[in-house]
Design a protein around this motif. Structure first.
Motif, PDB file in Angstrom:
ATOM      1  N   ALA A 263      66.325  36.301  66.399  1.00  0.00           N
ATOM      2  CA  ALA A 263      65.840  36.898  64.977  1.00  0.00           C
ATOM      3  C   ALA A 263      64.793  35.852  64.511  1.00  0.00           C
ATOM      4  O   ALA A 263      63.791  36.481  63.729  1.00  0.00           O
ATOM      5  N   THR A 306      65.549  50.125  64.417  1.00  0.00           N
ATOM      6  CA  THR A 306      66.804  49.710  64.809  1.00  0.00           C
ATOM      7  C   THR A 306      67.211  50.404  65.889  1.00  0.00           C
ATOM      8  O   THR A 306      68.394  49.996  66.383  1.00  0.00           O
ATOM      9  N   ILE A 335      66.034  43.690  68.281  1.00  0.00           N
ATOM     10  CA  ILE A 335      67.143  44.126  67.548  1.00  0.00           C
ATOM     11  C   ILE A 335      68.223  44.255  68.337  1.00  0.00           C
ATOM     12  O   ILE A 335      69.526  43.704  68.173  1.00  0.00           O
ATOM     13  N   ILE A 338      69.870  40.973  69.325  1.00  0.00           N
ATOM     14  CA  ILE A 338      70.760  40.511  68.339  1.00  0.00           C
ATOM     15  C   ILE A 338      71.859  40.923  68.225  1.00  0.00           C
ATOM     16  O   ILE A 338      72.881  40.336  68.201  1.00  0.00           O
ATOM     17  N   ARG A 339      72.141  42.107  68.239  1.00  0.00           N
ATOM     18  CA  ARG A 339      73.219  42.917  68.208  1.00  0.00           C
ATOM     19  C   ARG A 339      74.170  42.671  69.299  1.00  0.00           C
ATOM     20  O   ARG A 339      75.589  42.424  69.257  1.00  0.00           O
ATOM     21  N   PRO A 350      75.538  42.250  62.628  1.00  0.00           N
ATOM     22  CA  PRO A 350      74.196  41.986  62.013  1.00  0.00           C
ATOM     23  C   PRO A 350      74.046  43.240  61.112  1.00  0.00           C
ATOM     24  O   PRO A 350      74.191  44.378  61.677  1.00  0.00           O
ATOM     25  N   PHE A 352      70.343  45.237  59.024  1.00  0.00           N
ATOM     26  CA  PHE A 352      69.152  45.180  58.834  1.00  0.00           C
ATOM     27  C   PHE A 352      68.860  46.268  57.550  1.00  0.00           C
ATOM     28  O   PHE A 352      69.256  47.169  57.513  1.00  0.00           O
ATOM     29  N   TRP A 359      64.637  42.556  56.582  1.00  0.00           N
ATOM     30  CA  TRP A 359      65.845  41.458  56.171  1.00  0.00           C
ATOM     31  C   TRP A 359      66.742  41.710  57.658  1.00  0.00           C
ATOM     32  O   TRP A 359      67.051  42.894  57.557  1.00  0.00           O
ATOM     33  N   VAL A 360      67.229  40.517  58.179  1.00  0.00           N
ATOM     34  CA  VAL A 360      68.171  40.436  59.038  1.00  0.00           C
ATOM     35  C   VAL A 360      69.298  39.600  58.572  1.00  0.00           C
ATOM     36  O   VAL A 360      68.984  38.242  58.108  1.00  0.00           O
ATOM     37  N   GLU A 361      70.179  40.210  58.208  1.00  0.00           N
ATOM     38  CA  GLU A 361      71.558  39.477  57.746  1.00  0.00           C
ATOM     39  C   GLU A 361      72.728  39.291  58.804  1.00  0.00           C
ATOM     40  O   GLU A 361      73.068  39.921  59.502  1.00  0.00           O
TER      41      GLU A 361
END
Length: 439
Positions: A263, A306, A335, A338-339, A350, A352, A359-361
């Protein structure tokens, strides 16, 4: 029926509506209808036939483009349809550039105008040449670090890595017309913010959205920003769970390091550097959020971003160098990686969202209190520093950095914490003195 991206209604003609024609020409084209009210009803145009003759010449003279002006009739009422094609080159009206977006016509200014003009020329922001910067202005340390990363990743031949800096930069496509590109200054510059305001990262630890407890800023070349930001997050901002496998001590961070790294690298690689705004990382007791100012590819939505998609890097020259350095594993998969990292780690999925940037949370994983003892990574690092200083009181910050594997900034942070806690004190000068461990 309503107005949309490709259609606008006006009850009568005014010359200021040339701005709308300009906006259609700069976007995807469209139709400006003269003689309809705001509800789309035909109300007629008493001078339709005169305008049919005048408007093509007026558009040609003031905008420099050709449009089709068609006379239509509905229930005995005349109205005009001005069909505007999309133009590959930028079109201006009285020195201003307009752009049709949705059902609005926007005057382009500042960074938005810069992006628009570059796109019309088939160029990107990071590919613009920069007069006044030469190879001598770049950081030898950053270039040497890139060579080491690239050698490990084997995405560049050893022969090319052995070439002089100027040859290597040329092969990385970081020169144009004899000048270094903006990408080169960001990637390898000693102080990129001389050229690009806001080319930095901000980290803050928040109790609530309005209650900031402490923060840091990370500056320097982009490779240093990646390393130092990740270092600070893991050593200062994230609380690790401690467990044991036999006598082996195991640290479990609340988010997977692989997801955090991916990220962060994607934020730095794909940021809109024309925005002048730093990347912002907000850490709470239950989540970490990364925001980078950016722009979606033309006509894309967050759902497309995404989902599985083709690679469309916002900064192609920066992304290429990150790829050669093995920081970006595969374009277009950030992305998804990250997942996958969160799923493999067993942490929450996560999230988005898009709000003037991505924004990546990363929600924190709940550590099983029954099998682990919660300790901060800061405490673990400080224990190592105390043990080393007890054995070798003359160790310098640089030596501690090499022994523990943290940046010198990270070591300084922990030494300051230990001094404030009364655990250590410095005796003598910075160069010839030594440390005393007090407790």
């Amino acid at each position: 029926m309503s107005e949309h991206q490709h259609e606008e209604w006006k009850a009568s003609w005014r010359d200021e509506y040339l701005k709308w024609i300009c906006g259609f020409a700069n976007a995807e084209g469209g139709v400006l209808v003269i003689g309809r009210d705001d509800e789309g009803a035909v109300i007629g145009l008493h001078d339709a036939r005169r305008l049919l003759e005048e408007l093509p010449n007026k558009v040609r003279d003031l905008l420099g483009i050709m449009v089709d002006v068609n006379l239509r009739t509905d229930a005995g009422l005349d109205y005009l349809e001005i069909a505007v094609p999309a133009y590959p080159n930028p079109i201006s009206y009285r020195g201003e550039y307009y752009y049709r977006s949705g059902s609005t016509n926007q005057a382009l200014k500042g960074a938005a105008l810069d992006r628009f003009l570059l796109r019309k020329q088939g160029r990107h922001w990071d590919g613009v040449p920069v007069p006044g910067f030469g190879v001598a202005d770049l950081s030898a340390t950053a270039l040497a670090g890139f060579r080491k990363r690239a050698a490990r990743g084997q995405r560049i031949s050893a022969a090319l890595l052995a070439e002089p800096d100027a040859v290597l930069l040329d092969k990385l496509r970081l020169f144009e017309q004899g000048y270094l590109k903006r990408a080169a200054v960001l990637l390898f510059g000693d102080d990129p913010e001389r050229l690009v305001t806001g080319a930095s990262v901000k980290i803050g630890y928040f109790r609530t959205d309005s209650d900031l407890l402490y923060h840091d800023e990370i500056h320097g070349d982009l490779f240093s920003q990646v390393d130092r930001t990740l270092d600070l997050l893991l050593t200062k901002y994230l609380r690790a769970g401690i467990s044991y496998a036999g006598v082996q001590r195991l640290e479990t961070f609340p988010v997977p390091e692989a997801a955090l790294r991916e990220a962060l690298i994607n934020a730095i690689a794909h940021k809109d550097y024309a925005s002048g705004i730093p990347i912002q990382i907000s850490v709470y007791d239950n989540k970490l959020m990364i925001w980078n100012p950016g722009q979606l590819p033309l006509h894309w939505t967050l759902d497309q971003l995404t989902a599985k998609h083709a690679s469309v890097p916002y900064n192609p020259d920066i992304a290429n160098v990150f790829f050669r350095a093995s920081l970006l594993e595969s374009w277009g998969r950030g992305i998804d990686l990250i997942r996958q990292a969160c799923m493999a780690y067993g942490s929450p999925e996560p999230r988005f969202r898009w709000d003037n940037g991505l924004w990546v949370e990363l929600p924190f994983m709940v550590v099983d209190e029954g099998r682990t003892t919660q300790e901060t990574t800061q405490e673990t690092t400080q224990e190592q520093i105390l043990a080393l200083l007890q054995a070798e009181p003359a160790l310098t910050r640089k030596a501690l950095s090499e022994r523990i594997g943290l940046s010198t900034d990270g070591i300084k942070y922990h030494l300051d914490k230990l001094k404030k806690a009364g655990a250590i004190r410095r005796k003598g000068s910075t160069k010839s003195g030594h440390w005393e461990v007090l407790k």
